[in-house]
Design an enzyme around this catalytic site. Structure first.
Site, PDB file in Angstrom:
ATOM      1  N   GLU A 128       0.840  -1.191   0.000  1.00 24.86           N
ATOM      2  CA  GLU A 128       0.000   0.000   0.000  1.00 24.86           C
ATOM      3  C   GLU A 128       0.878   1.245   0.000  1.00 24.86           C
ATOM      4  OE1 GLU A 128      -2.758   2.966   0.255  1.00 24.86           O
ATOM      5  OE2 GLU A 128      -3.021   0.895  -0.413  1.00 24.86           O
TER       6      GLU A 128
ATOM      7  N   ARG B  39     -20.107  13.345  -4.430  1.00 25.04           N
ATOM      8  CA  ARG B  39     -20.516  12.318  -3.465  1.00 25.04           C
ATOM      9  C   ARG B  39     -20.603  12.976  -2.094  1.00 25.04           C
ATOM     10  NH1 ARG B  39     -16.908   8.922  -6.748  1.00 25.04           N
ATOM     11  NH2 ARG B  39     -18.101   7.229  -7.676  1.00 25.04           N
TER      12      ARG B  39
ATOM     13  N   ASP C 126     -10.296  -2.329 -11.274  1.00 26.33           N
ATOM     14  CA  ASP C 126     -10.218  -1.135 -12.108  1.00 26.33           C
ATOM     15  C   ASP C 126      -8.953  -1.082 -12.947  1.00 26.33           C
ATOM     16  OD1 ASP C 126     -12.626  -0.275 -11.188  1.00 26.33           O
ATOM     17  OD2 ASP C 126     -11.859   1.365  -9.959  1.00 26.33           O
TER      18      ASP C 126
END
Length: 435
Positions: free
Chosen positions: A41, A189, A305
């Site tokens: 990450e 959003r 994705d």
């Protein structure tokens, strides 16, 4: 179908796993099957990101097998009904109970789903998370990744779950043909607290009832539903993107832009927007890329994705990434030798690529239907909505029963197992033919 143990436990490196749901889903299912998994990450620490997300039945079935569904039901809201309304006055065009033929449809805050996957994956002794680990390079046979620090991490398999802006995709394809393209749409959003809505009957109904509402209008649509056990209302507002092609994907826009985008819409929508603070609001540019010529090379595979970004018009982006994870879990656990890894990844591509790209196309088509300008086509669409009450086909693919059957009854693990067994039979026939 309980997770079966791998015949050959592998060392698996997942790049970009924590920032996306698919990567953590892959870490979980591979970890449950006995593989040793390292998740890389970029960020220094995990933070709450995103807003609401829909856990469709095809996704919930898999998460249930992997032991995650209790966490989802603790924080999510099982939808009971769908409303579709006209943009201008909120006229109800169509309403129907949620189709439970293929399982429940749960809505949840993305951060809650993400945390559930992280917690379950990292509870396994064979899954490790390494933060501050940005992947800059990759090799394919043998598999390895190079980090920005210069460190090289090797594994039997590398899975690229590094999103639409994937670094590994560029190395795998090597021709620059996979650059993301703006769709011309963007999305606000927002999440609104229950406490701000309880004094208004219209707004209280939105937060209190287990209902998803769509407003459809010219070049725009809105979807709203409650999350976190009705403590928050998630609202996604789709509209034309005003920014240039090269501008960044996530920006902060003034509230006035949102006001201007939805001026003249249903007064309930205006009330929702009025609740947004006067600070800037988050706006996302929606991008896609053309279907890729391949998802795999050697012992490296793309997922989610990185290979099939979805527009949010049939609520399948996360579900398709989780299906990828499920297929990888089955196939990498079925091989009897590390020499079969490239074959397993090719079977993964074969059993997933057409499915994911078909779903991707459905979202793009649905965008056109939802955003029709007022006029004869819009009137015909709205009449089709009304005809649905008598059993007709819905023009909104997300709420159409035939489309739901294709999307929701799919079992990605069983499909992967069938593909692997089919490949073995094909190889066996070839051997017999040569003999």
């Amino acid at each position: 179908m309980e997770p079966t143990r791998a015949k050959v436990p592998l060392d698996v490196v997942i790049a970009g796993g924590v920032s996306g749901l698919g990567g953590m889903a892959a870490a979980l299912t591979l970890g449950l099957r006995g593989h040793n998994v390292i998740v890389l990450e970029t960020a220094r620490k995990l933070t709450e990101i995103g807003a609401g997300i829909q856990v469709a039945p095809n996704m919930l079935t898999l998460l249930d097998r992997w032991g995650v569904s209790p966490s989802i039901h603790t924080r999510g809201v099982p939808l009971e009904r769908i409303h579709i309304r006209r943009w201008q006055n909120g006229q109800l065009l169509w309403t129907r109970p949620v189709n439970k033929t293929h399982g429940r449809q749960v809505v949840i805050h993305r951060a809650d789903l993400h945390q559930a996957l992280v917690d379950h994956a990292l509870a396994l002794p064979n899954v490790e998370l390494r933060t501050v680990s940005t992947v800059t390079g990759v090799t394919f046979s043998p598999a390895s990744v190079t980090l920005a620090s210069g460190a090289v991490i090797t594994g039997d398999v590398v899975i690229a779950a590094d999103g639409i802006k994937s670094t590994i995709r560029g190395h795998l394809l090597g021709d620059g043909s996979s650059s993301p393209m703006p769709t011309g749409d963007a999305a606000y959003r927002i999440t609104l607290p229950r406490s701000a809505m309880e004094q208004d009957p219209d707004l209280k109904r939105l937060i209190a009832e287990p209902v998803a509402t769509r407003w459809v209008g010219p070049a725009r649509h809105i979807v709203a539903y409650p999350v976190r056990k009705h403590e928050l209302l998630n609202v996604v507002l789709l509209h034309p993107d005003r920014r240039g092609v090269g501008e960044c994907w996530t920006t902060r826009s003034p509230k006035q832009s949102m006001v201007d985008d939805y001026r003249g819409w249903d007064p309930v929508v205006t009330k929702l927007i009025d609740l947004v603070t006067d600070e800037e609001v988050s706006e996302w540019k929606l991008c896609l890329h053309e279907p890729l010529k391949t998802w795999t090379k050697g012992c490296v595979a793309l997922m989610g994705d990185a290979c099939h970004p979805m527009l949010p018009y049939v609520a399948q982006g996360a579900a398709q990434a989780v299906e990828d994870a499920a297929a990888l879990g089955i196939l990498l656990s079925s091989i009897t030798s590390r020499s079969e890894i490239p074959l397993a990844l090719k079977v993964y591509e074969k059993c997933r690529k057409q499915r994911a790209e078909t779903v991707q196309h459905s979202g793009s088509v649905n965008r056109i239907t939802l955003h029709l300008p007022d006029g004869p086509q819009q009137e015909a669409r709205d009449e089709q909505f009304r005809a649905c009450e008598l059993g007709g086909k819905s023009p909104d693919r997300w709420s159409d029963r035939e489309t739901q059957r294709y999307l929701w009854r799919w079992d990605a693990e069983k499909a992967a197992l069938r593909a692997w067994e089919g490949r073995r039979r094909h190889v066996s026939r070839q051997i017999r033919h040569r003999l």
